[in-house]
Design a protein around this motif. Structure first.
Motif, PDB file in Angstrom:
ATOM      1  N   GLN A 264      29.343  42.129  36.245  1.00  0.00           N
ATOM      2  CA  GLN A 264      29.286  43.463  36.841  1.00  0.00           C
ATOM      3  C   GLN A 264      30.047  43.412  38.165  1.00  0.00           C
ATOM      4  O   GLN A 264      29.886  42.470  38.947  1.00  0.00           O
ATOM      5  N   TYR A 265      30.875  44.438  38.420  1.00  0.00           N
ATOM      6  CA  TYR A 265      31.783  44.428  39.563  1.00  0.00           C
ATOM      7  C   TYR A 265      31.386  45.499  40.588  1.00  0.00           C
ATOM      8  O   TYR A 265      30.986  46.603  40.213  1.00  0.00           O
ATOM      9  N   GLN A 278      35.679  47.619  37.849  1.00  0.00           N
ATOM     10  CA  GLN A 278      36.495  46.411  37.922  1.00  0.00           C
ATOM     11  C   GLN A 278      37.811  46.680  38.628  1.00  0.00           C
ATOM     12  O   GLN A 278      38.393  45.779  39.239  1.00  0.00           O
ATOM     13  N   GLN A 279      38.287  47.917  38.579  1.00  0.00           N
ATOM     14  CA  GLN A 279      39.557  48.282  39.213  1.00  0.00           C
ATOM     15  C   GLN A 279      39.317  49.265  40.355  1.00  0.00           C
ATOM     16  O   GLN A 279      38.560  50.215  40.224  1.00  0.00           O
ATOM     17  N   LEU A 280      39.983  49.003  41.473  1.00  0.00           N
ATOM     18  CA  LEU A 280      39.924  49.892  42.632  1.00  0.00           C
ATOM     19  C   LEU A 280      41.254  50.617  42.754  1.00  0.00           C
ATOM     20  O   LEU A 280      42.313  49.980  42.693  1.00  0.00           O
ATOM     21  N   CYS A 295      35.498  42.024  46.587  1.00  0.00           N
ATOM     22  CA  CYS A 295      35.056  42.202  45.194  1.00  0.00           C
ATOM     23  C   CYS A 295      33.844  41.299  44.974  1.00  0.00           C
ATOM     24  O   CYS A 295      33.930  40.074  45.119  1.00  0.00           O
ATOM     25  N   GLU A 296      32.704  41.911  44.639  1.00  0.00           N
ATOM     26  CA  GLU A 296      31.491  41.168  44.329  1.00  0.00           C
ATOM     27  C   GLU A 296      31.255  41.203  42.825  1.00  0.00           C
ATOM     28  O   GLU A 296      31.350  42.263  42.200  1.00  0.00           O
ATOM     29  N   VAL A 297      30.935  40.041  42.233  1.00  0.00           N
ATOM     30  CA  VAL A 297      30.663  39.948  40.794  1.00  0.00           C
ATOM     31  C   VAL A 297      29.259  39.391  40.596  1.00  0.00           C
ATOM     32  O   VAL A 297      28.796  38.543  41.356  1.00  0.00           O
ATOM     33  N   HIS A 298      28.587  39.895  39.547  1.00  0.00           N
ATOM     34  CA  HIS A 298      27.198  39.501  39.285  1.00  0.00           C
ATOM     35  C   HIS A 298      26.983  39.368  37.784  1.00  0.00           C
ATOM     36  O   HIS A 298      27.492  40.166  36.998  1.00  0.00           O
ATOM     37  N   ALA A 308      35.185  37.614  46.275  1.00  0.00           N
ATOM     38  CA  ALA A 308      36.564  37.351  46.697  1.00  0.00           C
ATOM     39  C   ALA A 308      36.944  38.437  47.693  1.00  0.00           C
ATOM     40  O   ALA A 308      36.505  39.581  47.571  1.00  0.00           O
ATOM     41  N   VAL A 309      37.765  38.063  48.702  1.00  0.00           N
ATOM     42  CA  VAL A 309      38.131  38.990  49.771  1.00  0.00           C
ATOM     43  C   VAL A 309      39.648  39.059  49.877  1.00  0.00           C
ATOM     44  O   VAL A 309      40.335  38.039  49.797  1.00  0.00           O
ATOM     45  N   ARG A 310      40.166  40.278  50.060  1.00  0.00           N
ATOM     46  CA  ARG A 310      41.587  40.486  50.280  1.00  0.00           C
ATOM     47  C   ARG A 310      41.744  41.387  51.512  1.00  0.00           C
ATOM     48  O   ARG A 310      41.193  42.486  51.566  1.00  0.00           O
TER      49      ARG A 310
END
Length: 449
Positions: A264-265, A278-280, A295-298, A308-310
């Motif tokens: 889950q994103y 999943q897409q921004l 982006c947080e994933v679970h 992950a960070v951008r």
């Protein structure tokens, strides 16, 4: 007359001997006569299959068939169902589950069997003489189950058990068609191979597991179980890898992480939740969209999270004009401001490339435009176009107004104009007034004499 008790002569057998011989004949013949039995078509049945119990050497002239779950028919609570042959009617008992059916020949069908159906089954037959005949047979329902109610999660221990436990049988495990061998610190098998323990489950353990039940010579049954290992989410990746963007373009970021089930994103921008996709996608970005994109994933099955960070920087030029209204012959300074590494800067005047004159000067990096002295033809809209590594962008236009020197006072207020007119009038008539006063004084002086 011979004594009846005396030994008979050779070749003669007394009636007592005949009776004894007949008795011995009956004793030895009865065990060799075929007796009625019952047995399932397959004594070991797979879970969720149908099982049919058949009668061997059926009793002659049957009147009543009664099936029980157990080894005795004395307990009415174990009654499954019965069938009266003369009437052709069925009746059911406490152990009836709506999956059983008795046929007119006494056979019993159990549909969609489960492990709870494992056990002994007894058939009682009442014949035309009202004599009772009993026969019992066992049934084993085969299944592979995951014990301890544990989920197959990567990194955890998992136990697979082959059911049922049948005395005298041996077991063999297969994974994806290949025989499973014990591996120290990874795979363990019980003494009879009925239990397979995966000490540290990995995603590579996903596959089809088969358990084979066999006796000393023959494979009795073989069933399979698909093992789906839950894992992740692994560290997510954000694509594309670009971190610098031009204003007025579209920003699209895609986050992906290996996970089972799919992760889950959730996206966060500068610490605030943006959305659970999943897409921004942000259309027509501006410099205010610069910041930290997370982006947080679970994975709800494993309970694990990852991020992950951008860091995104949005560039766009802005013209700063200290005095948007200037007078003719004054100086004008325009500055093109941007926070990005710039390759080159180009100036635009009234939507056309600016043609430099002797009155114009550019800084070494072309970011500052100076016009001195300003002329009326310099009035108009100014823009700067900045070229970055991956794009170019124009600033919003800035309007510069030029005021002519000879028309500076044409905008005086009515009161000011009236004052000027009165002042001019006084200046014009003041000599006449002074002359009149002087003449009046001379005239008065003569009269006194």
């Amino acid at each position: 007359m011979e004594n009846p008790s005396a030994s008979p002569r050779r070749g003669h057998v007394p009636w007592q001997g005949l009776l004894l011989a007949d008795s011995l004949l009956i004793v030895w013949i009865l065990p060799t006569m075929a007796a009625f039995t019952v047995e399932p078509v397959s004594p070991i049945a797979a879970n969720e299959t149908d099982v049919l119990f058949l009668i061997n050497n059926p009793v002659e002239n049957p009147r009543l068939y009664t099936w029980y779950k157990g080894q005795t028919d004395t307990n009415s609570s174990l009654l499954i169902a019965s069938f009266e042959v003369p009437l052709g009617t069925n009746s059911t008992g406490p152990d009836y589950t709506h999956r059983e059916r008795i046929f007119p020949n006494g056979s019993l069908l159990i549909q969609n069997v489960s492990e709870e159906d494992t056990g002994n089954y007894t058939l009682r037959i009442v014949d035309g003489s009202y004599d009772q005949h009993l026969a019992t047979t066992p049934l084993y329902v085969y299944n592979i189950q995951i014990i301890n109610d544990s989920k197959p999660i990567e990194g955890k221990e998992l136990v697979l058990t082959c059911e049922p436990d049948i005395p005298g049988m041996t077991y063999q495990w297969y994974k994806d068609g290949e025989e499973v061998q014990e591996i120290p610190d990874r795979l363990q098998l019980s003494s009879n191979n009925r239990t397979l323990t995966l000490l540290n489950v990995t995603r590579n353990d996903t596959g089809i597991y088969e358990c084979e039940i066999r006796n000393s010579t023959t494979v009795i049954f073989r069933n399979s179980h698909t093992l789906d290992v839950f894992y992740g989410p692994d560290s997510p990746t954000i694509s594309p890898s670009e971190e610098n963007y031009c204003s007025r373009t579209n920003l699209t970021l895609f986050c992906e992480a290996d996970s089972n089930p799919p992760a889950q994103y959730t996206w966060l921008i500068n610490g605030k939740i943006w959305g659970s996709t999943q897409q921004l996608h942000i259309p027509i970005i501006s410099t205010s969209d610069s910041g930290s994109y997370t982006c947080e994933v679970h994975n709800s099955n494993t309970g694990l999270n990852n991020t992950a960070v951008r860091n995104i920087t949005v560039y766009g030029p802005v013209i700063q004009a200290f005095y948007p209204i200037v007078r003719e012959k004054d100086s004008l300074v325009l500055t093109c401001q941007t926070h990005a590494p710039v390759i080159s800067t180009h100036w635009i005047f009234n939507s056309q490339s600016l043609q430099l004159t002797e009155r114009m000067n550019l800084s070494s990096d072309n970011s500052i435009l100076t016009i001195e002295p300003v002329m009326m033809e310099d009035e108009g809209e100014y823009q700067c176009e900045v070229f970055y590594l991956n794009c170019s962008r124009r600033s919003d236009p800035v309007r510069i107004a030029v005021r002519a020197i000879d028309t500076e006072n044409t905008h005086l207020l009515p009161g000011a104009i009236a004052g000027i007119v009165i002042g001019a009038f006084i200046v014009l008539i003041l000599p006449c007034i002074l002359t009149c006063i002087q003449a009046f004084i001379v005239c008065c002086s003569k009269n006194r004499r």
